[in-house]
Structures are given as structure tokens and as C-alpha cells.
Scaffold this motif. Sequence first.
Motif, short mmCIF file in Angstrom:
data_model
loop_
_atom_site.label_atom_id
_atom_site.label_comp_id
_atom_site.label_asym_id
_atom_site.label_seq_id
_atom_site.Cartn_x
_atom_site.Cartn_y
_atom_site.Cartn_z
N ALA A 111 5.16 4.29 6.41
CA ALA A 111 5.23 5.44 5.44
C ALA A 111 5.33 4.72 4.48
O ALA A 111 4.71 5.32 3.76
N ARG A 112 4.86 3.35 3.90
CA ARG A 112 4.59 2.77 2.88
C ARG A 112 2.50 3.01 2.53
O ARG A 112 2.78 3.30 2.03
N VAL A 116 0.26 5.23 0.54
CA VAL A 116 -0.96 4.38 0.13
C VAL A 116 -1.92 4.52 -0.05
O VAL A 116 -3.04 5.21 -0.92
N ARG A 117 -2.13 5.23 0.92
CA ARG A 117 -3.22 6.39 1.89
C ARG A 117 -3.53 7.70 0.89
O ARG A 117 -4.78 8.40 0.18
N ARG A 118 -2.33 7.66 0.62
CA ARG A 118 -2.57 9.20 -0.05
C ARG A 118 -3.02 8.66 -1.87
O ARG A 118 -3.73 9.51 -2.56
N MET A 119 -2.65 7.45 -2.86
CA MET A 119 -2.81 7.46 -3.40
C MET A 119 -4.80 7.37 -3.47
O MET A 119 -4.96 7.50 -4.30
N GLY A 174 -10.24 -0.49 5.37
CA GLY A 174 -10.03 -1.15 3.72
C GLY A 174 -9.81 0.10 2.62
O GLY A 174 -8.86 -0.26 1.62
N ILE A 175 -10.00 1.62 3.24
CA ILE A 175 -9.97 2.36 2.42
C ILE A 175 -10.64 2.54 0.73
O ILE A 175 -10.20 2.31 -0.35
N PRO A 426 -4.60 -2.21 1.90
CA PRO A 426 -3.59 -1.59 2.08
C PRO A 426 -2.42 -1.96 2.42
O PRO A 426 -1.06 -1.59 1.44
N LEU A 427 -2.44 -3.03 3.04
CA LEU A 427 -1.36 -4.32 3.00
C LEU A 427 -0.92 -4.62 1.75
O LEU A 427 0.31 -4.48 1.60
#
Length: 491
Positions: A111-112, A116-119, A174-175, A426-427
Motif C-alpha cells: 500500500a505504501r 509512492v508510485r502515485r507521488m 526505481g521509478i 521506492p523502498l
Amino acid sequence: MFELYGMNKDGMVYRSPPPRRKEVDILETCLQLPSPELMRKLPNGDAIHHAKDSGVSTSFDKNKDPPRESGRSVLRKWIVMIGFFFLGCALVAGVGLPLALELRSSHLLEARLQVVRRMLSEIPLIDGHNDFAWNLRKHRGSTKLKDFPFDENLSQNVSWGSQWQTDLVRLRQGIVGGQFWSVYVPCEAQFLDAVQLTLEQIDVIRRLTSRYSKKIRMVTSSKELEKAHKDGVIGSLVGIEGGHSIGTSMAVLRSFHRLGARYMTLTHKCNTPWADSCSVEDPNSDARLDFHSDGLSIFGKAVVKELNRLGMLVDLSHVSIRTMRDALAMSKAPVIFSHSAARALCNSSSNVPDDILRNLSVNGGLVMVSFDSAHLSCGDKASMYDVIAHINHIRRIAGVNHVGLGAGYDGISSPPVELPDVSGYPLLLAELTRDRRWSALDIKKLVGGNLLRVLKEVENHAVTMSHQSPAEELIPQELIEDTAYCRYHDA
């Protein structure tokens, strides 16, 4: 500890079940609101306040009470009010507290990560330093890209070995939305072929972005960087690591700018004839220190001014404290540390002391935190907690507007154990979402917002200096007379 981050002891990520939509929405609400507002927004939070308000109104609104009440009626209302009180406590204890704890529990890692992906879909994650170009030359003995599988996960390619920390697959994982590629040249090349090597390193980056143009794009401005992120490609920028790359020539500096360079580190681990490096403060350093400027020389200050005029970032990683102070005093635009950490936590000469951090907040610049264990723990091992500790320290001293990320992958041999390559951002950010000090806005500043702001301010300052002529200062010949055998002499 590995379970906390969704990893087993072999470093494999657990595939946790997809989060419920409600969990993601609740987590995003937590990130958007400061802590005092959090309990008011938890499920039934409004009902709790409404119940309390109703109780007060029922008991103490004298205008609505009959003139005389029996003892039994008053007792009944007190019982009702006490009932509401215990109901409210039960709701907080039974719903609010477990939910708040659940938002920070390990099984909600996915979920976290989704938050993060959305941000990162809204703002690019921009890393300040990556040494892939030099790693390519070092391990291949050349800069040939023809048969190099940069679009594969190199860590799983037995033909190329496990030393690679960067490739397109892991950059996507790693986006990463923007990457400063370091153009590194060893100090030993100073006064020899440093300029040529720098040109060849820039050429590697330009050919790399041309070859994989659908996935990475060469950019030279904040506007182009934001456009690349919007188009779903990684914006690639060039940063020159070491002032010895310009060969004490303003003309060479300007030429690098035309080729796309957008920052220059004033020194590496060796002094130039015009700037002192951090090696002057390191008693264990074996770098050559033939020159001493006690910070920046007159020519060095002219270099900083010319960087301002060109719209290039002044990078102070690897420089001495005195050079930091001189550059901060001279630069009219924000400066950066492209890959450094906090000296208060690790007494490395490459790190930034607290008094400089305070001055940095006045200048408007930022420190992009290195992931090198030597900078994080002053040893050969570090953890993700060390990265977060340095981030939080810089935030506390300089402010949240003055911290970013500059890992240094493919130039560091000992990254944090949980963050072995470029796929790990992301982690790290998911862990930050567990900290109430870090709102969504703060995390966006950390990952790229601060760097974009600095870029824009540097570009805007360059516009104000557009009427000024290019710098024509020359290095005093007596400073470099010992290098005469490497130079052509005019008649």
C-alpha cells in the motif's frame, strides 16, 4: 529487519497481496494531513466529535431545559453522557488506534509503495549523481556501446558480471524520472588529457540517450526535464565531476555547457590551481596537493561567477570547507552538493558540516544525499536507516527545502544493504511514509521538487546576467609553469 521491508534474508522481495483501495486512500490521507488532524479524519472520527458535542448540548443548554427537572431526569442524562464518553473511548481504542498502527505495519508495504508510485507520477524522482559512464570505460576498457545490453537487467546477466548497479530495467523499477550522469575524469589526468577524456564521457551519455531515445532523453533545462517526465521518459542531464576537466580554461567550460553540461563539481579529490579539495582536510589522503588556494583563488571565484552566468549549477561535493564558504559567498544562485551527506553523523571530509548547512538554507541550495557507506557510516557497511538519518539531519539543520537524493550508483562499492542499486528508491520512500514528519508534499520536495526549484532559480539568474560578456580571466601562468611541457606556447 528484512521482513519489515518486505525482503527475505536472500534479498528477495515478498509479493504481498494487493492493498485494498481503502488502505491506500487512508494512507494518502495520513500523508496529506499533519498529526493533530489525523484522528479527526479516521473512520468515525467525526462521529466521536459529534457525540461529544451532542452530549454537551444535551446537558448544559439551559435555554432548552425545563425550569425544573426531577432528580431522575438529571440522573438519566448523566448516564447518557457517560455512555457517550465510553463509546467514544471505545471507538478511538477499537478503531482509530489499531488503524493508525496498521498504516505503519509491515504487511501494508505494498500500500505504501502504491502511494509512492502515485507521488512519483506527479513529480520526477531526480538523482544527482551516477557514475555509469566511467564504470563502462573502467570495466570495458573502452566506451563502445554497440553490444552493451543497457536495456537488460545487468545484475542477472552472467556475461557482464554483478558489478553493475544501473540499467534501464532497474531505473524503471526505481521509478527514476531524472538522472544526472556524472562525467568523471581521474585526477591523474589533470594537465594531460583531462579535457579529451571529459569530451569522451559526454559523448557516451549523448550516444546512450540517442540509442535508447524512447526510454531516456537528453535534457538541458528544468522545462525539458518536466516535459520528459510528462512523456514517460527518463530525463538525462550531464554533470562534470572535477574542475580539472576544464584545463584552467573558461572557453572549455563554456564549450561543455553548449554540449549539455549543467553542473560542475569544483574539485574532485585533488586540488586544482584555483580551488582546494576536501583532501586538504584528510590526513590519510594520498592525493597530490601541488596547489593551495586556501579555498578559491581569484580565478576560482571567476569560475563560480561564470557558472552563474551560464546557468550551470555550482557543485560543492568533494571541496574543502574553505572552498565551500568562498563559493557560497561568491555565488548569487543556489548551489548544490550532488552526492554528499552530513558530517555531524559521519566525519568524512566529503560530507557537509552543520554551519555550511545553515548557510545553505540562506543560499537556497541543497544537499543530495549520497548512498556511499563511506559517507553514511564512515565504514564499508550501511543500511537504509543510515540514509534516512542523514536525510533527517539535513532537514533538521537546513530545512526540508534543502535536501535531495544523489546516490552515486556505479561509483560506490558499498551501497546500503537494502538499496543495492537504482531500483531501490521506492523502498526508501515507502519507509519515509511511515514517519509522521514526512508529508506527501515533503517527500515530493525530497525526490525532485527541491532540485527543480534550484534549477529554475539558476536558470532565472542566468537570464538576469545575459547582458554580461563571457568571462575572459586567465589563470596566472606562474601557477602552472611546471606543466609547461604539456602546453603549446604562443610565439
